[in-house]
Write an enzyme that holds these catalytic residues in place. Structure first.
Site, PDB file in Angstrom:
ATOM      1  N   LYS A   1       0.829  -1.209   0.000  1.00 28.06           N
ATOM      2  CA  LYS A   1       0.000   0.000   0.000  1.00 28.06           C
ATOM      3  C   LYS A   1       0.862   1.256   0.000  1.00 28.06           C
ATOM      4  O   LYS A   1       0.637   2.177  -0.788  1.00 28.06           O
ATOM      5  CB  LYS A   1      -0.940   0.020   1.200  1.00 28.06           C
TER       6      LYS A   1
ATOM      7  N   HIS B   1     -10.359   0.912   3.271  1.00 23.44           N
ATOM      8  CA  HIS B   1     -11.553   1.476   2.639  1.00 23.44           C
ATOM      9  C   HIS B   1     -11.712   0.934   1.217  1.00 23.44           C
ATOM     10  O   HIS B   1     -12.793   0.488   0.830  1.00 23.44           O
ATOM     11  CB  HIS B   1     -11.480   3.007   2.587  1.00 23.44           C
TER      12      HIS B   1
END
Length: 177
Positions: free
Chosen positions: A76, A96
């Site tokens: 990420k 999310h």
């Protein structure tokens, strides 16, 4: 961080406690401050500059691999650097993004954000990574919340597998993308 230290050399040569104070609101500041400083110093030592332009000619896969070679940098974070700093067309996957695209049904039912990243790479429209990433995070914060999703107010409820399964969306329309 960039308000307190406008340039990367300033960050690299700042006291860890000063970096920590600047990023405290993001959580895990003590660990992150030491890692940020160490990474910047490693890049400077390796390349002689604090700039990632030496990665410009490498493939996105090579860029991600290089960045993930640093302690504390996962997929990420590497994808965020590739997207925001290098302008690469890659969608970082946080909780999310993972939750939203899984509920929408566009990537099947991956169990981890890493698996979602792999599947999202295959279906994300070319050239749209930045807007897709930002809008998926916004959707996840405003509507597609973890425990109390606001399906009835969500602008994507008509094409959301989760809303259809939970009875929150219309019974017609695209199911799962």
């Amino acid at each position: 961080l960039r308000e307190r230290f406008p340039t990367w050399p300033e960050v690299a040569h700042a006291r860890a406690s000063s970096i920590e104070a600047a990023i405290r609101s993001g959580g895990l500041a003590k660990t992150k401050s030491a890692r940020i400083r160490a990474i910047l110093r490693d890049i400077e030592e390796e390349t002689g500059i604090l700039d990632l332009s030496f990665l410009a000619d490498r493939s996105t896969a090579d860029v991600l691999e290089y960045l993930m070679g640093f302690d504390g940098v996962g997929r990420k974070t590497a994808a965020c650097v590739a997207l925001f700093e290098l302008g690469r067309d890659v969608v970082p996957v946080d909780t999310h993004v993972h939750r939203v695209v899984t509920r929408l049904g566009v990537v099947g039912m991956p169990k981890t954000p890493e698996e979602t990243f792999d599947r999202l790479e295959e279906v994300a429209p070319a050239g749209r990574a930045l807007s897709l990433h930002v809008n998926l995070i916004r959707l996840g914060r405003e509507f597609c919340r973890p425990r109390t999703p606001g399906c009835d107010q969500c602008p994507l409820r008509g094409c959301c597998a989760y809303a259809a399964e939970s009875g929150s969306g219309p019974q017609t329309g695209i199911q799962g993308g």
